[in-house]
Design a protein around this motif. Structure first.
Motif, mmCIF file in Angstrom:
data_model
loop_
_atom_site.group_PDB
_atom_site.id
_atom_site.type_symbol
_atom_site.label_atom_id
_atom_site.label_comp_id
_atom_site.label_asym_id
_atom_site.label_seq_id
_atom_site.Cartn_x
_atom_site.Cartn_y
_atom_site.Cartn_z
ATOM 1 N N GLU A 230 15.628 -2.179 -72.630
ATOM 2 C CA GLU A 230 16.425 -1.001 -72.285
ATOM 3 C C GLU A 230 16.388 0.055 -73.393
ATOM 4 O OE1 GLU A 230 17.470 -4.099 -72.213
ATOM 5 O OE2 GLU A 230 17.487 -4.483 -70.050
ATOM 6 N N GLU A 231 16.359 -0.407 -74.644
ATOM 7 C CA GLU A 231 16.327 0.529 -75.771
ATOM 8 C C GLU A 231 14.976 1.244 -75.840
ATOM 9 O OE1 GLU A 231 19.272 -1.502 -79.027
ATOM 10 O OE2 GLU A 231 17.358 -2.502 -78.674
ATOM 11 N N LEU A 232 13.887 0.503 -75.597
ATOM 12 C CA LEU A 232 12.560 1.110 -75.600
ATOM 13 C C LEU A 232 12.426 2.118 -74.454
ATOM 14 C CD1 LEU A 232 10.288 -1.964 -76.393
ATOM 15 C CD2 LEU A 232 10.599 0.046 -77.829
ATOM 16 N N GLU A 233 12.975 1.779 -73.277
ATOM 17 C CA GLU A 233 12.896 2.686 -72.139
ATOM 18 C C GLU A 233 13.722 3.945 -72.368
ATOM 19 O OE1 GLU A 233 12.076 -0.520 -68.533
ATOM 20 O OE2 GLU A 233 14.122 0.162 -68.955
ATOM 21 N N ALA A 234 14.846 3.794 -73.096
ATOM 22 C CA ALA A 234 15.662 4.972 -73.388
ATOM 23 C C ALA A 234 14.922 5.938 -74.297
ATOM 24 C CB ALA A 234 16.978 4.543 -74.034
ATOM 25 N N LEU A 235 14.158 5.412 -75.247
ATOM 26 C CA LEU A 235 13.374 6.254 -76.157
ATOM 27 C C LEU A 235 12.076 6.742 -75.511
ATOM 28 C CD1 LEU A 235 13.787 4.261 -79.494
ATOM 29 C CD2 LEU A 235 14.605 6.566 -79.063
ATOM 30 N N ASN A 236 11.565 5.976 -74.544
ATOM 31 C CA ASN A 236 10.284 6.280 -73.907
ATOM 32 C C ASN A 236 10.438 6.195 -72.388
ATOM 33 O OD1 ASN A 236 8.341 6.027 -76.485
ATOM 34 N ND2 ASN A 236 9.772 4.308 -76.517
ATOM 35 N N PRO A 237 10.983 7.237 -71.752
ATOM 36 C CA PRO A 237 11.257 7.201 -70.307
ATOM 37 C C PRO A 237 10.027 6.889 -69.455
ATOM 38 C CG PRO A 237 12.311 9.105 -71.321
ATOM 39 C CD PRO A 237 11.430 8.482 -72.369
ATOM 40 N N ILE A 238 8.824 7.157 -69.986
ATOM 41 C CA ILE A 238 7.601 6.893 -69.220
ATOM 42 C C ILE A 238 7.455 5.419 -68.886
ATOM 43 C CG2 ILE A 238 6.105 6.540 -71.228
ATOM 44 C CD1 ILE A 238 3.941 8.124 -69.705
ATOM 45 N N LEU A 239 8.111 4.539 -69.676
ATOM 46 C CA LEU A 239 8.035 3.098 -69.428
ATOM 47 C C LEU A 239 8.680 2.731 -68.101
ATOM 48 C CD1 LEU A 239 8.872 1.610 -72.953
ATOM 49 C CD2 LEU A 239 6.659 1.655 -71.815
ATOM 50 N N LYS A 240 9.718 3.471 -67.701
ATOM 51 C CA LYS A 240 10.392 3.173 -66.434
ATOM 52 C C LYS A 240 9.488 3.479 -65.246
ATOM 53 C CE LYS A 240 15.062 4.077 -68.163
ATOM 54 N NZ LYS A 240 16.295 4.879 -68.001
#
Length: 645
Positions: A230-240
């Motif tokens: 969740e922390e990585l996705e918050a910093l990198n929205p492209i992951l979602k």
């Protein structure tokens, strides 16, 4: 049922084909044809064909069918009106004005106003606010419908930065530019995905960037980076949207690697050798002098006022160190403007100081000392993005403009635990604690599951007696090396335990058949109990007492220039508050003159060190900065020395 399903599929396929036929056609490859010749035939670009037929890059097979985009050559060019920033207009907010009314008045969006007045993201619009209203001019341009566009390489820009900026992997960037070379040159023209400027990801120098390795999933990244999905996705929205891909670049907090080193192994930077900016720097010092309470009728009365007021006493000590630092910085050729404010330890006064003065153009603020006043100042200064540094706070609300210079107590504990873990010899570990520190003892037990626990004795009413017997301790000691944790804040308990331990040290005696018993005393929380008059420092030296501390005590024999000059000016050696004032001011100003700003200095100067204090700031995932380094010291022949590892 099967027939109905078959017919339905045909209808759907036909419908889809009809729609697609409006924008695309197909072409069956003939012998001798190339992508270039086919593109020329259909009045399109080779890159347009490659975008719809990626396999054609590897091999163009005879009789294979290509999807050809509809040519735009015969169509009139589309005209798009774009707005270009043409300057700003100043506006002072009047009563009853809102962001909506201002957007209507100036024919701009509310987001346009916030974008150029960033404090409005965190604060509501108030009467008297000074705003910068963007003025735009309209320009007509021909719209080009291309899947890629040209990009000019900026100075010192590498492949990973460009790939991150346009949301592709380094490998995909290389596919678009097969002749780009290994090292990019400033001014080089590259093909990149044709996304809007607002969609380009900006490289934030206060963060680190990580390249995803093959077969690396979120679990492996959690182990390596210490970040949840969740922390990585918050910093990198492209992951979602697209998930993890090998080669993609992820934004992560600076130095956010789960190594638990607490500053170990970082290279110390001497910022005196890194000065690049000799423009005048403007800092502010906010301290609770409370001068309104001082009785100035006579010198004895003033002295009594100072002695009675702990806030004034602490502020004067800290300020004396600041003055010494300012003098030292001037000798380095640094131009400095310093504003000193008396907060009176009042929230209302802190608000008034910030409201009545121009803090938007101040480079850094040091203080206030007390947590409540500091949080108020940090919150007010946040809208200006003005960095503010806390000299003594440990449990601060880390806004993104906050620097916590004092390491946390958890960091001190971690440093000691890691030191014991680094012992390659199999040592006997004992944890001695009083009732108040039972939880700490249990935490240490979880770190070292073979550790023996000894609790202080209690009386019949179950009250702690802060007492253990000699047999309690000696029954758990073993021949060889024994590491003993002592967790308490009671000086009497420290005195009795260290006395028993010192008497239990035993040198090897072959003739008498005695094996050596070596004891190393440690604590996760060094406090005044270990410094009391009841405690024999000889015992602490015999036990090689190790502890972590936020600041080491300077050695008077080192002939330190600051200590010598301070004694010459004030006729007394500096205490730890004066040294902290000196060290912190030196660090803040030297960081300002050796980097673009205080935030950027975190990456350029990972570890700095002065008389008694060192600073290695790390950024919280969503917040400010905290000092992530402490000293490990020990008693050695009645002297406290730093333990080098």
């Amino acid at each position: 049922m099967n027939k109905f399903f078959f017919v339905l599929c045909l209808v759907l396929v036909f419908s889809f084909s009809t729609v697609q036929a409006q924008n695309y056609s197909t072409h069956k490859v003939k012998e001798g044809e190339t992508i270039e010749s086919i593109a020329e035939k259909y009045l399109v670009k080779p890159s347009d064909i490659y975008a719809l037929n990626p396999d054609a890059k590897k091999e163009l097979r005879i009789n294979s069918v290509l999807i050809i985009p509809k040519s735009k050559a015969a169509e009139p060019p589309k005209i798009t009106v774009i707005r270009e920033l043409d300057g700003f207009k100043k506006h002072r907010t009047k009563k009853r004005q809102t962001l909506f009314s201002l957007s209507q008045q100036y024919n701009i969006s509310i987001e346009d106003i916030k974008k150029h007045n960033k404090f409005l993201y965190a604060e509501p619009l108030r009467k008297g606010d000074k705003l910068r209203i963007p003025i735009y001019k309209e320009i007509e341009v021909e719209e080009e419908d291309k899947l890629t566009k040209e990009y000019t390489v900026l100075p010192k820009e590498g492949k990973w930065r460009i790939a991150y900026k346009f949301g592709i992997t380094v490998a995909e960037l290389e596919e678009l530019n097969p002749d780009m070379g290994e090292v990019l040159q400033e001014g080089q023209i590259l093909k990149v995905p044709n996304i809007g400027d607002e969609e380009e990801a900006q490289v934030d120098e206060t963060y680190s960037y990580y390249k995803v390795l093959p077969k690396e999933g979120f679990y492996r990244l959690k182990i390596k980076l210490g970040l949840e999905q969740e922390e990585l996705e918050a910093l990198n929205p492209i992951l979602k949207e697209g998930g993890l891909k090998a080669g993609m670049i992820l934004k992560v907090p600076y130095s956010n690697y789960a190594d638990g080193t607490t500053g170990l192994g970082l290279e110390r930077i001497n910022l005196v050798d890194s000065i690049i900016d000799f423009n005048t720097k403007h800092i502010a010092i906010m301290l609770p002098f409370r001068l309104n309470r001082v009785d100035f009728d006579s010198l004895p009365d003033a002295r009594k006022s100072i002695e009675k007021d702990p806030y004034l006493d602490a502020s004067l000590d800290f300020h004396s160190g600041v003055l010494m630092a300012v003098d030292s910085l001037k000798t380095l050729g640094i131009s400095l403007k310093v504003d000193v404010y008396d907060t009176k330890n009042e929230l209302s006064r802190v608000k008034d100081i910030i409201k009545e003065n121009d803090f938007e153009n101040i480079d850094a603020v040091i203080g206030p000392l007390t947590p409540g006043n500091f949080e108020e100042a940090a919150s007010e200064l946040r809208k200006f993005n003005t960095p503010i540094i806390s000299p003594i706070g440990t449990k601060l609300k880390l806004y993104d403009n906050v620097f916590q210079s004092r390491p946390s107590n958890d960091l001190l504990k971690t440093r000691v635990v890691n030191f014991v873990k680094s012992d390659t010899l199999l040592s006997n570990i004992i944890v001695i604690s009083d009732a108040k520190h039972k939880e700490v003892s249990d935490d240490i037990k979880r770190e070292f599951n073979r550790a023996k626990q000894i609790q202080s004795r209690k009386d019949k009413e179950d009250k702690d007696m802060y007492f253990v017997t000699r047999d309690d301790i000696q029954s758990e000691l073993k021949p060889g090396k024994n590491i003993v944790f002592l967790e308490t804040q009671d000086a009497g308990f420290v005195s009795s335990v260290t006395s028993i331990l010192a008497a239990s040290i035993q040198k090897e005696n072959v003739l008498e058949g005695k094996e050596a018993i070596d004891i190393v005393l440690v604590t996760t929380n060094s406090n005044s109990a270990f410094e009391g008059d009841e405690v024999d420092n000889t015992h602490l030296s015999d036990l090689q007492f190790h502890f972590a501390t936020m600041s080491r005590t300077y050695n008077e024999n080192d002939n330190n220039a600051f200590v010598k000059k301070y004694a010459d000016v004030y006729n007394v050696t500096p205490n730890n508050r004066a040294v902290k004032g000196f060290d912190l001011t030196m660090d803040v100003v030297l960081r300002l003159v050796s980097a673009e700003n205080l935030y950027m200095s975190v990456k350029k100067a990972p570890l700095t060190e002065y008389v008694e204090n060192k600073f290695a700031y790390k950024k919280k995932l969503f917040g400010g900065y905290y000092n992530n380094t402490v000293y490990l010291v020990k008693y050695d022949d009645l002297t406290i020395v730093e333990v080098k590892q």
